[in-house]
Design a protein around this motif. Structure first.
Motif, PDB file in Angstrom:
ATOM      1  N   LEU A 105       0.825  -1.208   0.000  1.00  0.00           N
ATOM      2  CA  LEU A 105       0.000   0.000   0.000  1.00  0.00           C
ATOM      3  C   LEU A 105       0.861   1.261   0.000  1.00  0.00           C
ATOM      4  CD1 LEU A 105      -2.739  -1.198   2.496  1.00  0.00           C
ATOM      5  CD2 LEU A 105      -3.028  -0.824   0.043  1.00  0.00           C
ATOM      6  N   LEU A 106       1.987   1.214   0.704  1.00  0.00           N
ATOM      7  CA  LEU A 106       2.904   2.361   0.682  1.00  0.00           C
ATOM      8  C   LEU A 106       3.454   2.560  -0.728  1.00  0.00           C
ATOM      9  CD1 LEU A 106       4.626   4.564   1.996  1.00  0.00           C
ATOM     10  CD2 LEU A 106       6.282   2.774   2.636  1.00  0.00           C
ATOM     11  N   THR A 107       3.867   1.471  -1.358  1.00  0.00           N
ATOM     12  CA  THR A 107       4.387   1.570  -2.723  1.00  0.00           C
ATOM     13  C   THR A 107       3.311   2.073  -3.674  1.00  0.00           C
ATOM     14  OG1 THR A 107       5.798  -0.335  -2.219  1.00  0.00           O
ATOM     15  CG2 THR A 107       5.654   0.347  -4.518  1.00  0.00           C
ATOM     16  N   LEU A 108       2.092   1.542  -3.537  1.00  0.00           N
ATOM     17  CA  LEU A 108       0.990   1.985  -4.385  1.00  0.00           C
ATOM     18  C   LEU A 108       0.725   3.477  -4.207  1.00  0.00           C
ATOM     19  CD1 LEU A 108      -1.372   1.440  -6.311  1.00  0.00           C
ATOM     20  CD2 LEU A 108      -2.742   0.772  -4.316  1.00  0.00           C
ATOM     21  N   ALA A 109       0.778   3.955  -2.963  1.00  0.00           N
ATOM     22  CA  ALA A 109       0.564   5.388  -2.709  1.00  0.00           C
ATOM     23  C   ALA A 109       1.622   6.228  -3.417  1.00  0.00           C
ATOM     24  CB  ALA A 109       0.585   5.657  -1.205  1.00  0.00           C
ATOM     25  N   VAL A 110       2.873   5.775  -3.368  1.00  0.00           N
ATOM     26  CA  VAL A 110       3.950   6.505  -4.044  1.00  0.00           C
ATOM     27  C   VAL A 110       3.751   6.457  -5.560  1.00  0.00           C
ATOM     28  CG1 VAL A 110       6.434   6.607  -4.449  1.00  0.00           C
ATOM     29  CG2 VAL A 110       5.574   6.087  -2.160  1.00  0.00           C
ATOM     30  N   VAL A 111       3.382   5.288  -6.073  1.00  0.00           N
ATOM     31  CA  VAL A 111       3.140   5.148  -7.514  1.00  0.00           C
ATOM     32  C   VAL A 111       2.019   6.082  -7.966  1.00  0.00           C
ATOM     33  CG1 VAL A 111       2.301   3.569  -9.305  1.00  0.00           C
ATOM     34  CG2 VAL A 111       3.982   2.779  -7.639  1.00  0.00           C
ATOM     35  N   ILE A 156      11.762   7.933  -8.149  1.00  0.00           N
ATOM     36  CA  ILE A 156      11.091   8.696  -9.214  1.00  0.00           C
ATOM     37  C   ILE A 156      10.321   9.870  -8.619  1.00  0.00           C
ATOM     38  CG2 ILE A 156       9.250   8.592 -10.949  1.00  0.00           C
ATOM     39  CD1 ILE A 156      10.134   5.724 -11.546  1.00  0.00           C
ATOM     40  N   TYR A 157       9.581   9.609  -7.529  1.00  0.00           N
ATOM     41  CA  TYR A 157       8.808  10.685  -6.895  1.00  0.00           C
ATOM     42  C   TYR A 157       9.733  11.806  -6.412  1.00  0.00           C
ATOM     43  CZ  TYR A 157       5.915  13.218  -3.586  1.00  0.00           C
ATOM     44  OH  TYR A 157       5.261  14.222  -2.918  1.00  0.00           O
ATOM     45  N   TYR A 159      12.743  12.581  -7.530  1.00  0.00           N
ATOM     46  CA  TYR A 159      13.297  13.294  -8.686  1.00  0.00           C
ATOM     47  C   TYR A 159      12.250  14.223  -9.302  1.00  0.00           C
ATOM     48  CZ  TYR A 159      17.119   9.872  -8.519  1.00  0.00           C
ATOM     49  OH  TYR A 159      18.188   9.093  -8.134  1.00  0.00           O
ATOM     50  N   GLN A 160      11.006  13.777  -9.338  1.00  0.00           N
ATOM     51  CA  GLN A 160       9.939  14.626  -9.873  1.00  0.00           C
ATOM     52  C   GLN A 160       9.772  15.894  -9.042  1.00  0.00           C
ATOM     53  OE1 GLN A 160       6.619  11.853  -9.801  1.00  0.00           O
ATOM     54  NE2 GLN A 160       6.664  11.628 -12.020  1.00  0.00           N
ATOM     55  N   THR A 161       9.997  15.783  -7.741  1.00  0.00           N
ATOM     56  CA  THR A 161       9.803  16.917  -6.831  1.00  0.00           C
ATOM     57  C   THR A 161      11.117  17.616  -6.488  1.00  0.00           C
ATOM     58  OG1 THR A 161       9.855  15.365  -4.958  1.00  0.00           O
ATOM     59  CG2 THR A 161       7.690  15.980  -5.838  1.00  0.00           C
ATOM     60  N   LYS A 162      12.176  17.316  -7.263  1.00  0.00           N
ATOM     61  CA  LYS A 162      13.478  17.982  -7.159  1.00  0.00           C
ATOM     62  C   LYS A 162      14.221  17.675  -5.861  1.00  0.00           C
ATOM     63  CE  LYS A 162      12.248  19.877 -11.027  1.00  0.00           C
ATOM     64  NZ  LYS A 162      12.692  19.236 -12.292  1.00  0.00           N
ATOM     65  N   ASN A 163      13.891  16.576  -5.210  1.00  0.00           N
ATOM     66  CA  ASN A 163      14.647  16.123  -4.038  1.00  0.00           C
ATOM     67  C   ASN A 163      15.686  15.093  -4.507  1.00  0.00           C
ATOM     68  OD1 ASN A 163      13.215  17.491  -1.738  1.00  0.00           O
ATOM     69  ND2 ASN A 163      11.480  16.390  -2.632  1.00  0.00           N
ATOM     70  N   TRP A 164      16.710  15.594  -5.166  1.00  0.00           N
ATOM     71  CA  TRP A 164      17.622  14.725  -5.902  1.00  0.00           C
ATOM     72  C   TRP A 164      18.440  13.821  -4.982  1.00  0.00           C
ATOM     73  CZ3 TRP A 164      16.741  14.530 -10.943  1.00  0.00           C
ATOM     74  CH2 TRP A 164      16.098  15.608 -11.544  1.00  0.00           C
ATOM     75  N   HIS A 165      18.990  14.371  -3.904  1.00  0.00           N
ATOM     76  CA  HIS A 165      19.831  13.563  -3.019  1.00  0.00           C
ATOM     77  C   HIS A 165      19.019  12.445  -2.364  1.00  0.00           C
ATOM     78  CE1 HIS A 165      22.539  16.745  -3.814  1.00  0.00           C
ATOM     79  NE2 HIS A 165      23.358  16.539  -2.791  1.00  0.00           N
ATOM     80  N   LEU A 166      17.822  12.787  -1.887  1.00  0.00           N
ATOM     81  CA  LEU A 166      16.972  11.779  -1.253  1.00  0.00           C
ATOM     82  C   LEU A 166      16.561  10.716  -2.267  1.00  0.00           C
ATOM     83  CD1 LEU A 166      15.530  10.909   1.340  1.00  0.00           C
ATOM     84  CD2 LEU A 166      13.582  12.336   0.649  1.00  0.00           C
ATOM     85  N   GLY A 167      16.263  11.155  -3.485  1.00  0.00           N
ATOM     86  CA  GLY A 167      15.898  10.209  -4.529  1.00  0.00           C
ATOM     87  C   GLY A 167      17.013   9.221  -4.812  1.00  0.00           C
ATOM     88  N   SER A 168      18.247   9.701  -4.872  1.00  0.00           N
ATOM     89  CA  SER A 168      19.371   8.811  -5.132  1.00  0.00           C
ATOM     90  C   SER A 168      19.598   7.843  -3.971  1.00  0.00           C
ATOM     91  CB  SER A 168      20.639   9.626  -5.393  1.00  0.00           C
ATOM     92  OG  SER A 168      20.500  10.350  -6.603  1.00  0.00           O
TER      93      SER A 168
END
Length: 415
Positions: A105-111, A156-157, A159-168
């Motif tokens: 459900l957490l993954t689905l929410a992020v998707v 992906i989420y 990177y979409q929201t410009k949180n590049w370090h956290l995304g990596s």
């Protein structure tokens, strides 16, 4: 009819649709756990491997379970150590299933949020909760791919929201659960260079390296054994488990020319997509694009503005789909990477909604045939190939069209 059309095609309605989908799927997960028998495949082996680790063993060659040696990186070990403790050494399987339902459900929410950021219309969203195979992977089999997929879409989420370090960080965590997440890495490098410039792109690469080293730190005294097992690129595959190449003879499947041919197709498709689509925000050819690594261009700010949430998701997920098409062998748990990738890419291809649903249905059917047959495996490959060709055709002139009419990329298909 106009109201129904608006409900189906206007991305603004996803604001209230996605919570309803989450609630409905939560109820479905509960029903599956209570009424569908659990299927033992890898869970017991995971727990046996963690038990050996807990006794102090750090040599990957000596950590084995019922299905064979430990072949997953350090984040897998960390996550399943926590699950080992929470589930009374792996014996409380129903609790494990409910934990995996929460992960689902957490993954689905992020998707769903990734889809919303990309302005995907509401009619696509039901496809995200209807997969029988995907529910099975999460709540009936408790595969580690579930955590890798969460890492992918969390990245992906971000990177979409410009949180590049956290995304990596999230991406690297998923990669260190299962190395299947190497597939979007070439696309990510192209995104970083255009969105951030060469210096910051190198920073993102260093985050990936450093976090990977950190997850492998407990095995530092057996580093050769650890990296050889956890990131084994020469792994042999058994014909009897393949989902995607059952329609070719076993002798062909096991042959070296077949493996090299798939690798060549993979590299060729990555190059073609990079040259014709992924590099388009830079307005440069391959040679000039590579020079951006050394010399930051004067128009870096304009290039960065073209890296939209829609572009990020299209680029990363198309790289995943290309990798899956050219994989030497796909097993059933690999559907976790496709189930939430295909609906988006079918929409990006510009297919009629009916065609999107038909192709999704064909894919879902093929992945639920066990054991795989020549027809089901040909369907798996056929849908993947159709999706990839469709994405290329549907997005090949997207940036030029946007530049001509002044509208952002993410609205092009929604309208």
């Amino acid at each position: 009819m106009e109201t129904l059309r608006d409900l189906a095609t206007n991305p603004a309605h996803t604001k209230w649709i996605y919570p309803l989908l989450l609630v409905a799927d939560a109820a479905l997960c509960g029903l599956i756990i209570e009424f569908v028998p659990y299927t033992e495949i890898d869970w017991k082996a995971y727990m046996e491997q963690i038990a050996i680790y807990n006794k102090g063993e750090r040599d990957y060659k000596l950590i084995e379970g019922g299905t064979g040696p430990l072949v997953y990186p350090g984040a897998h070990v960390l996550i399943y150590r926590v699950l080992y403790w929470l589930t009374d050494k792996g014996t409380n399987i129903q609790l494990a299933q409910y934990i995996f339902a929460l992960v689902y459900l957490l993954t689905l929410a992020v998707v769903l949020q990734c889809y919303r950021n990309a302005k995907v219309p509401p009619y696509v969203f039901p496809l995200l909760i209807l997969s029988k195979r995907l529910h099975s992977i999460f709540v009936l089999r408790c595969f580690n791919d579930c955590f890798a997929v969460l890492g992918l879409f969390a990245a992906i989420y971000c990177y979409q929201t410009k949180n590049w370090h956290l995304g990596s960080f999230f991406y690297t965590t998923g990669l260190n659960v299962k190395m299947s997440l190497l597939l979007p890495l070439p696309a990510m490098g192209i995104i970083f260079l255009q969105a951030l410039g060469s210096t910051e792109a190198i920073t993102q690469a260093m985050i990936v390296v450093q976090v990977t080293v950190a997850y492998g730190y407990p095995f530092r005294k057996r580093a050769p054994s650890y990296f050889a097992r956890a990131f084994e690129l020469t792994r042999q595959f058994l014909y009897k488990w393949t989902v995607n190449w059952r329609f070719v003879p076993e002798s062909t499947f096991l042959s070296r020319p077949f493996a090299l041919g798939l690798l060549a197709v993979h590299v060729g498709l990555l190059y073609w997509f990079a040259r014709t689509i992924w590099m388009k925000p830079s307005r440069r050819g391959p040679r000039a694009f590579l020079r951006m690594i050394r010399d930051e261009p004067r128009d870096q700010d304009q290039i960065a503005r073209r890296i939209t949430p829609n572009f990020i998701m299209t680029t990363m997920l198309s790289a995943v789909a290309i990798g899956m098409l050219c994989a030497r062998s796909l097993h059933y748990q690999f559907y976790a990477y496709l189930a939430w990738t295909t609906p988006f890419l079918l929409w990006k291809a510009g297919f009629h909604p009916v065609v999107q649903y038909v192709l999704w249905g064909a894919q879902e059917w093929a992945w639920n045939v066990y054991p795989s047959t020549p027809l089901s495996s040909a369907t798996v490959v056929g849908v993947l190939a159709t999706t990839i060709v469709g994405v290329w055709w549907g997005t090949r002139s997207e940036l030029e069209a946007v530049e001509a009419n002044g509208k952002p990329v993410e609205h092009a298909h929604a309208e």
